[in-house]
Each structure stands twice: as C-alpha cells, then as structure tokens.
Motif scaffolding. Structure first.
Motif, mmCIF file in Angstrom:
data_model
loop_
_atom_site.group_PDB
_atom_site.id
_atom_site.type_symbol
_atom_site.label_atom_id
_atom_site.label_comp_id
_atom_site.label_asym_id
_atom_site.label_seq_id
_atom_site.Cartn_x
_atom_site.Cartn_y
_atom_site.Cartn_z
ATOM 1 N N TRP A 54 -7.661 -1.629 -5.211
ATOM 2 C CA TRP A 54 -7.567 -0.281 -5.780
ATOM 3 C C TRP A 54 -7.868 0.802 -4.749
ATOM 4 C CZ3 TRP A 54 -11.186 -3.982 -6.767
ATOM 5 C CH2 TRP A 54 -12.508 -3.704 -6.462
ATOM 6 N N PHE A 55 -8.425 0.417 -3.604
ATOM 7 C CA PHE A 55 -8.702 1.388 -2.543
ATOM 8 C C PHE A 55 -7.725 1.224 -1.380
ATOM 9 C CE2 PHE A 55 -11.736 -2.138 -2.617
ATOM 10 C CZ PHE A 55 -11.464 -2.789 -1.427
ATOM 11 N N SER A 56 -6.547 0.708 -1.654
ATOM 12 C CA SER A 56 -5.585 0.468 -0.572
ATOM 13 C C SER A 56 -5.118 1.757 0.100
ATOM 14 C CB SER A 56 -4.378 -0.316 -1.097
ATOM 15 O OG SER A 56 -3.642 0.448 -2.022
ATOM 16 N N ASP A 57 -5.276 2.905 -0.553
ATOM 17 C CA ASP A 57 -4.938 4.166 0.111
ATOM 18 C C ASP A 57 -5.692 4.310 1.423
ATOM 19 O OD1 ASP A 57 -3.384 4.744 -2.071
ATOM 20 O OD2 ASP A 57 -4.556 6.469 -2.746
ATOM 21 N N SER A 58 -6.928 3.790 1.475
ATOM 22 C CA SER A 58 -7.729 3.938 2.695
ATOM 23 C C SER A 58 -7.098 3.202 3.868
ATOM 24 C CB SER A 58 -9.160 3.446 2.461
ATOM 25 O OG SER A 58 -9.192 2.055 2.189
ATOM 26 N N ASP A 59 -6.380 2.106 3.601
ATOM 27 C CA ASP A 59 -5.694 1.398 4.681
ATOM 28 C C ASP A 59 -4.585 2.269 5.271
ATOM 29 O OD1 ASP A 59 -7.321 -0.777 4.087
ATOM 30 O OD2 ASP A 59 -5.849 -1.648 2.719
ATOM 31 N N VAL A 60 -3.912 3.002 4.399
ATOM 32 C CA VAL A 60 -2.876 3.933 4.860
ATOM 33 C C VAL A 60 -3.504 5.016 5.729
ATOM 34 C CG1 VAL A 60 -1.128 5.597 4.130
ATOM 35 C CG2 VAL A 60 -1.459 3.489 2.819
ATOM 36 N N TYR A 61 -4.615 5.564 5.276
ATOM 37 C CA TYR A 61 -5.238 6.672 5.994
ATOM 38 C C TYR A 61 -5.788 6.227 7.346
ATOM 39 C CZ TYR A 61 -5.031 8.749 1.323
ATOM 40 O OH TYR A 61 -4.615 9.219 0.097
ATOM 41 N N LYS A 62 -6.405 5.041 7.411
ATOM 42 C CA LYS A 62 -6.918 4.562 8.691
ATOM 43 C C LYS A 62 -5.776 4.317 9.676
ATOM 44 C CE LYS A 62 -9.663 1.537 6.567
ATOM 45 N NZ LYS A 62 -10.599 0.425 6.285
ATOM 46 N N THR A 63 -4.662 3.822 9.158
ATOM 47 C CA THR A 63 -3.516 3.594 10.043
ATOM 48 C C THR A 63 -2.928 4.916 10.506
ATOM 49 O OG1 THR A 63 -3.065 1.540 8.825
ATOM 50 C CG2 THR A 63 -1.337 2.354 10.273
ATOM 51 N N LEU A 64 -2.914 5.905 9.630
ATOM 52 C CA LEU A 64 -2.478 7.239 10.040
ATOM 53 C C LEU A 64 -3.386 7.793 11.139
ATOM 54 C CD1 LEU A 64 -1.552 9.038 6.686
ATOM 55 C CD2 LEU A 64 0.005 8.509 8.574
ATOM 56 N N ALA A 107 0.818 -1.211 0.000
ATOM 57 C CA ALA A 107 0.000 0.000 0.000
ATOM 58 C C ALA A 107 0.851 1.260 0.000
ATOM 59 C CB ALA A 107 -0.940 -0.005 1.206
ATOM 60 N N LEU A 108 1.939 1.256 0.768
ATOM 61 C CA LEU A 108 2.824 2.417 0.771
ATOM 62 C C LEU A 108 3.629 2.512 -0.515
ATOM 63 C CD1 LEU A 108 4.078 2.407 4.475
ATOM 64 C CD2 LEU A 108 2.638 4.132 3.381
ATOM 65 N N ASP A 109 3.991 1.366 -1.077
ATOM 66 C CA ASP A 109 4.731 1.390 -2.342
ATOM 67 C C ASP A 109 3.910 2.000 -3.463
ATOM 68 O OD1 ASP A 109 7.156 0.448 -1.497
ATOM 69 O OD2 ASP A 109 6.741 -1.657 -1.989
ATOM 70 N N ASN A 110 2.597 1.814 -3.432
ATOM 71 C CA ASN A 110 1.759 2.425 -4.462
ATOM 72 C C ASN A 110 1.907 3.939 -4.463
ATOM 73 O OD1 ASN A 110 0.667 -0.043 -5.312
ATOM 74 N ND2 ASN A 110 -0.975 0.050 -3.787
ATOM 75 N N LEU A 111 2.067 4.517 -3.296
ATOM 76 C CA LEU A 111 2.277 5.969 -3.201
ATOM 77 C C LEU A 111 3.721 6.342 -3.533
ATOM 78 C CD1 LEU A 111 0.203 6.391 0.064
ATOM 79 C CD2 LEU A 111 -0.336 7.515 -2.109
ATOM 80 N N ARG A 112 4.663 5.511 -3.109
ATOM 81 C CA ARG A 112 6.069 5.815 -3.387
ATOM 82 C C ARG A 112 6.365 5.802 -4.882
ATOM 83 N NH1 ARG A 112 7.371 1.602 1.228
ATOM 84 N NH2 ARG A 112 7.480 2.975 3.060
ATOM 85 N N ARG A 113 5.693 4.938 -5.617
ATOM 86 C CA ARG A 113 5.925 4.890 -7.062
ATOM 87 C C ARG A 113 5.532 6.199 -7.729
ATOM 88 N NH1 ARG A 113 3.601 -0.467 -6.343
ATOM 89 N NH2 ARG A 113 5.251 -2.032 -6.415
ATOM 90 N N LEU A 114 4.485 6.824 -7.220
ATOM 91 C CA LEU A 114 4.094 8.119 -7.765
ATOM 92 C C LEU A 114 5.189 9.149 -7.541
ATOM 93 C CD1 LEU A 114 0.376 8.351 -6.554
ATOM 94 C CD2 LEU A 114 1.195 7.664 -8.811
ATOM 95 N N ARG A 115 5.829 9.067 -6.390
ATOM 96 C CA ARG A 115 6.909 10.007 -6.085
ATOM 97 C C ARG A 115 8.148 9.710 -6.899
ATOM 98 N NH1 ARG A 115 9.436 8.680 -0.543
ATOM 99 N NH2 ARG A 115 10.110 6.947 -1.872
ATOM 100 N N ASP A 116 8.470 8.430 -7.068
ATOM 101 C CA ASP A 116 9.760 8.054 -7.627
ATOM 102 C C ASP A 116 9.815 8.098 -9.147
ATOM 103 O OD1 ASP A 116 10.496 7.648 -5.030
ATOM 104 O OD2 ASP A 116 10.249 5.473 -5.093
ATOM 105 N N ARG A 117 8.660 8.071 -9.809
ATOM 106 C CA ARG A 117 8.721 7.965 -11.268
ATOM 107 C C ARG A 117 9.245 9.227 -11.943
ATOM 108 N NH1 ARG A 117 2.294 7.595 -12.064
ATOM 109 N NH2 ARG A 117 1.764 9.647 -11.257
ATOM 110 N N ASP A 118 8.992 10.395 -11.308
ATOM 111 C CA ASP A 118 9.542 11.615 -11.903
ATOM 112 C C ASP A 118 10.412 12.399 -10.929
ATOM 113 O OD1 ASP A 118 6.306 13.319 -11.762
ATOM 114 O OD2 ASP A 118 7.658 12.656 -10.181
#
Length: 704
Positions: A113-123, A73-84
């Motif tokens: 596809w909604f794994s961002d919500s797992d990040v947010y609930k943990t936050l 779930a965190l890697d999905n966000l990191r890929r957005l950061r790392d690609r550019d």
C-alpha cells in the motif's frame, strides 16, 4: 544562530547559487560543516566508489525503473488517471474525507500500500543521476513522464496517495499508524527537492508543495495532533524548507518531532516502540523498535535541531548515537538484530546468523551520520559512514547491480532454507516490499555529495575516493585531485591548486581503525584534531601523500556479545571479511572450520572479483566433531581430528556472488594449536611463527 519566528518566503532568492545535494543546511543553521555543491565532486570511475556509482547508473537505476512497471507501482497511479480520463476528481476535503473513490474498470491496486514511495525514491535517484554528465535520455523520459502523471492524478486539494485514493478514500489520514501516508509524502518531498536542486522535472516541486500545504492545514499549529507510524516526513519537510525557504514546513517538521512519544498512534497491533511513539525524543536514551523508523526519525531530529538551534535535540541525538553504535551495531555497520518487527534488540544482542540488518537501515545509518557529521564535525560519524558504506550497504548489491539483499546476515549455515525472503541465500531482483533497491539507487546516484565538505577554514575530505573536488575558500576557487586505490590500498595522493596565496586548512580523516600512518606535506603546518590531520599552508600549488597502514587484523567483540564469544572477525582497512563455502576444499563443512589466531595473516587476489580486490589468508583447522550427540557431557571432548588448512577470506560485500552456500564473518577460534599438519603445504605450522597482533583497541563506533 536561531531563525526568527517569522521567515519570509522568497522562494527564488533563498535558493543557493550552486546545485546542491541531499541534506543541505541553510546558511543560518547551527552546523559545523557544510556540504559542497553537487557538481563540485566527481568520482573517478576507475576507483571503487566511482565504479559503484557508474554501475548504479548503468544497471541499478534502469532496473528500478523497469521494476516499477513490472511490479505495478506505476500502474497504481495510471489507474487513477485512466478511470475518468482527467486525473483526480478533486472531491477530497481538507478534513480527511472524500477522495477519488474506486471508480469502474480500473483494476485492483497492486503491491504494498506504500508502493508510491518506491516511485518517489526512484524519481529522486533519477534526478541526482541527471546532474551527472551524459545521462541517458530514457532516464529523463521516465522522470518527466512520471512527474506529469503525478500532476494529473493529484486531487484538487493537494492530496496524493494512490492506495488511499483508490481503495480507502473515506479513511484519508485516519489510520496513520499503518497507512504510510505521511511516509510516502516525505519521499515525494525529497524527490521534489532533488529535481529542484538539479533543475529537472520542475513541476514536481509544485505537486509536492500542494501536498505539503495540505499537511500544514491539517496538522499545523491549529490542526490535528498526529504523527506517522513510519517516520520520514520530518527530515523531508526540513529539506523542503531548505529548498523553498518556506518556514512553516520547518515548523511542521519540528511539531512532528515534538509530538513523538505522546501515544498518539493506535499501537494495539504493533506496539508504541515499533512505531517510535513510546517516549519523547528529548527523553530517549536508547535506540529501540523498528530500526529504519528509528534511524529516519533521528535524521529528521538532527535536521530540525540544526535549523532551529535546538541544542536539546542535538544532545538527544548524540545520546542515542552512543546507544546505537556502542551497544547495538554489527561489525559490518548494520542495524537491527531481530526479525520480529525488523527491530533493534537489547544492548549487545547481535546474533550473526539471525541478523536482520535491513539494507534500508544501513542507508538510513549513512544518512543520519552525515547529518551528525555536518552538525558536530566529529570524525566518529565519518568513520561510521565509511564502515556501513563499504560493508552493509555495498554487500546488499550484487556485482551485476540488479540483485539485492533485503536483510544482510553475518552468517549463513549449511542447510539454510533460502526460500525465506527475510533471510535468502542469494540476492533477489526485487521484493514484494521493494523499499531497498530504490533506496540504494538514490544513495549511489548522489554518493559524491557525501565525500567532502567545507567550513570557514578550508576543505575536509571524509571518504577517500579517486576523483576531483572543487570548492571556494576565501572567495577564490580551489581544486583538489585525489588519486588512491582505497580501500584496497592505504596510499592517498592529494594535489591542490588554489587561485589565492592566502593560507587555509586541508583536513584529511585518519580512520578510527588506522593504528599507524605517515604523511608528506612540504611546508604545511600539521596538527591532528579529533581524528583529522589538519594541514595549513598556502595551497596555490601543493601536494600531500598520506599512507594509512592497512595490515590485516583480528577483531574480537565485546564480551557481552554472547553470540560470538570465542570467535574473531577478519578486517583490513574499513573492510570486514568473511569465509565462504566456495573457498573451502571439497567436502569441507564451514561449521567444522576453526581459526588459528597464532598463524600469520596474509593477502591475496580475489579471483573473479573487482580489479585490485584483496583477499585475506589465514591459518585454520578443520575438525569435524564426528558422530557427536546433539548434547553431551560437558567434560567429554568431541570426537574427531583436525587438519590444518590455509583459509581464504573475501570482503563481506562480495559474498554471495558465486553459487549460494554457507558464509560466516565471526570465525570460532581453535583452542588447541599444539599439533597439526598444514594440508596445503605439508609444513608444520604449530609454532605460530609470524603471529599477528590481535587488534583490541575499541573502534570509535564501538565494534571490536
């Protein structure tokens, strides 16, 4: 009092002076009760609720953080950061087009596809935990690094959803029936509110408000008429309004509620009932569809109602509460009787072995009832909070705090295939759809905020737990100390110290299950009102002792619950009990066990269980059917003989912590108690000496 149509946005001035927990109505809300500050209640780790909260901090929350990495779930966000190299490209527009694109060499999106919500609930869980004394530095590091990551990858226009940004940038906002874009946004808003109220991760509120402002542009009064296929954003927008004072967020929440039931979603695949889009909220008279979606929607409905003074919405919430708790709730407080669509069934359709009873639905039930309690002050909502917390919520988590049930059946048969993740025979460390563990983490991290409240007359104790409560009454500080072994024991000792001699009222809930109680409160004017013992006096120094009678009792379901006709459940206090294969003699099959309702009920220790845990003992009969055919003539009794045994039942929330095996809550009743020998004592017990009364008084929530 109604808010004016135009509300200024004094963001800092609007914040309340003390740190607050979840679901904090504004001073102008039409709420009967108001939560205490987040720091005002401390749970003693020696008590059961305190133990659960400490376990959450030590095991569950760190486990969730680790799994976010392990599951991707965190890697999905990191890929957005790392690609550019510098986060989102800012090319998305406010009409739902554009976005980041897939980029090169970023790897595939991982998980739901909604794994961002797992990040947010943990936050959110991390933020609530950081409000408590001495949290670990690892938790703060996780929160700060993840908040920084979200700020990096957010698009310039405020859009943030790792799946859509990476995989479907041209479909932004175009598939709301299944995309969970607004659902994920809602959990982001709630995480941001938690960080703001606690005073950590301050930039997360900026991230959340940028996305919320984008929603206002697209879906506001002059924008697109649309709703999310998974309600959640409604309650989150109200919370964001409460935290910031920005009235348009509340208006958008109300708009989303009002647009429900107008057929705005593409229902070809799932159907409008599943999506909560089949009937306007104000016209609904029956809970239906996906249980979590229904309950999250109703939490938002109550939030909107109390902040806008909308009495028709509150009336709808009360009507749907009756539907849910008088006809569609399991004896454990669980919701959802159909695996198909994770949904409510028909009234009284409550099969124990096919119960879906999703953990997230139990959490959502707790949250909805808390909002109803604040709105109305009625004890039935606190009763349901207690029932679902001690049974359905508690049973979802193993004693180690790192294994969880997604569904929570009330019966597991011999030979059950536990490989099905929808109905496992043991708790699992994580799930492909990992909504439940972080949901549990955020509830337990903020649990103290749900135990007590205040009003203009004093303090109310709703959930009994060892600990301390601080409040302000008549402008002066008050300290309430609670000593209790609840729920194992019914004695609650309350010590009160106040700096003022002006009388005020301490309210203690008398649970709906309690048939008899005794109170000692010298010098207090004592009244009973809607299930609360109200004690009024000068509390500059005083004590109260409340004794809640807690005899074991047998409970029968409504006759329309066909699936458990001829069965009884064992209950003591708020705890539902069950039989497990592990407690039966070797070679005994659980399906062959019958309950002797005339035999005396007793108590015993739970071997290997939590400190002070209480087991129940009851007489039973083991009567194998012999070589009976699958079907037989109705007038022919099954072959086989019965032997009497003493059965031991454990609290439902403890089941499954030993070797996997059959379990059942509803126990068939033996209809022939004329003969038999007690194999545990060799004593004839056919007279039923000491027979216990069957408790058939309807529970305020409708069970029994």
């Amino acid at each position: 009092m109604l808010h004016p149509d135009v509300h200024p946005d004094p963001t800092v001035a609007h914040r309340v002076a003390t740190r607050t927990g979840p679901a904090q109505p504004t001073p102008d809300a039409v709420a009967t009760l108001h939560p205490l500050g987040l720091d005002d209640v401390r749970l003693d780790p020696a008590g059961l609720l305190g133990q659960w909260q400490a376990r959450n901090a030590a095991a569950t929350l760190p486990h969730c953080v680790a799994q976010l990495d392990r599951a991707g779930a965190l890697d999905n966000l990191r890929r957005l950061r790392d690609r550019d190299g510098n986060g989102g490209n800012g090319n998305g527009d406010r009409d739902g087009n554009g976005g980041n694109g897939n980029g090169d060499g970023c790897g595939a999106f991982t998980g739901m596809w909604f794994s961002d919500s797992d990040v947010y609930k943990t936050l959110e869980a991390a933020a609530w935990e950081l409000a408590r004394p001495q949290p670990g530095t690892e938790l703060r590091d996780f929160l700060e690094s993840t908040v920084a990551l979200l700020a990096q990858v957010q698009d310039a226009d405020g859009y943030l959803n790792s799946y859509v940004m990476a995989e479907r940038p041209d479909r932004r906002w175009q598939e709301l029936h299944w995309s969970h874009e607004l659902y994920c946004a809602g959990h982001l808003f709630q995480a941001a509110v938690a960080t703001a109220r606690v005073g950590v991760g301050n930039s997360l509120e900026t991230v959340a408000r940028r996305l919320a402002d984008l929603l206002l542009d697209r879906f506001g009064p002059d924008g697109v008429e649309a709703v999310c296929g998974h309600p959640e954003v409604e309650t989150a927008l109200v919370e964001l309004y409460r935290s910031t004072g920005h009235r348009p967020y509340l208006n958008l929440a109300r708009r989303f509620v009002d647009l429900r039931g107008r057929g705005l979603l593409n229902a070809e695949r799932f159907g409008p009932v599943y999506l909560q889009d089949h009937v306007p909220v104000r016209d609904a008279d029956e809970v239906a569809g996906h249980a979590v979606r229904q309950l999250y929607l109703l939490a938002g409905v109550v939030d909107v109602a109390v902040e806008t003074g909308d009495h028709s919405l509150l009336a709808a919430a009360r009507r749907l509460w009756d539907s849910a708790y008088l006809t569609k709730t399991y004896v454990t407080g669980a919701h959802g009787s159909r695996h198909r669509d994770e949904a409510y069934g028909d009234p009284y359709e409550l099969p124990p072995d096919r119960a879906y009873a999703e953990t997230c639905a139990a959490v959502a039930s707790f949250q909805w009832n808390w909002r109803m309690l604040l709105a109305d002050g009625a004890h039935r909502y606190a009763d349901e909070m207690e029932r679902v917390l001690y049974n359905a919520v508690a049973g979802s988590t193993a004693l180690d705090g790192t294994h969880f049930f997604y569904s929570n059946p009330l019966q597991l048969r011999t030979g059950h295939d536990g490989s099905d993740s929808d109905a496992p025979d043991r708790r699992m460390p994580w799930y492909a759809c990992a909504c439940c563990p972080p949901n549990l983490a955020r509830l337990m991290a903020s649990l103290q905020a749900y135990t007590a409240s205040g009003d203009g007359h004093g303090v109310q104790l709703h959930l009994y737990a060892a600990g301390t409560v601080h409040a302000t009454v008549h402008g002066r500080p008050v300290r309430v100390t609670v000593r209790t072994g609840y729920p194992w024991a019914g004695r609650v000792e309350v010590g009160v110290r106040a700096e003022s001699t002006e009388p005020w009222t301490l309210a203690l809930r008398i649970p709906g299950w309690c048939q008899d109680y005794r109170v000692e409160a010298d010098g207090a004017d004592v009244t009973v009102d809607d299930g609360y013992l109200r004690l009024t006096r000068d509390w500059s120094s005083g004590t109260v002792t409340l004794e809640l009678a807690m005899p074991p009792r047998l409970v029968a379901a409504h006759p329309y619950v066909d699936a458990v006709r001829g069965c009884l459940a064992l209950i003591r206090g708020p705890l539902v009990y069950c039989l497990e294969q592990a407690d039966l003699p070797p070679g005994t099959r659980l399906e062959d066990v019958r309950l002797d309702p005339a035999a005396p009920l007793g108590t015993a220790e739970v071997a290997g269980g939590p400190p002070d845990a209480v087991a129940l003992t009851v007489g039973g009969i083991v009567a194998p059917p012999g070589p009976a055919a699958l079907y037989r003539a109705g007038t022919t009794p099954p072959t086989g003989s019965g032997a009497r045994i003493r059965l031991s039942a454990v609290p439902y929330f403890l089941w499954g912590n030993r070797d996997p095996g059959p379990m059942r809550v509803w126990i068939p009743v033996d209809t022939d108690t004329s003969t038999g020998t007690d194999t545990s004592t060799g004593t004839d017990t056919s007279t039923g000496a000491g027979a216990v009364r069957t408790d058939r008084r309807p529970h305020p929530g409708g069970a029994g």
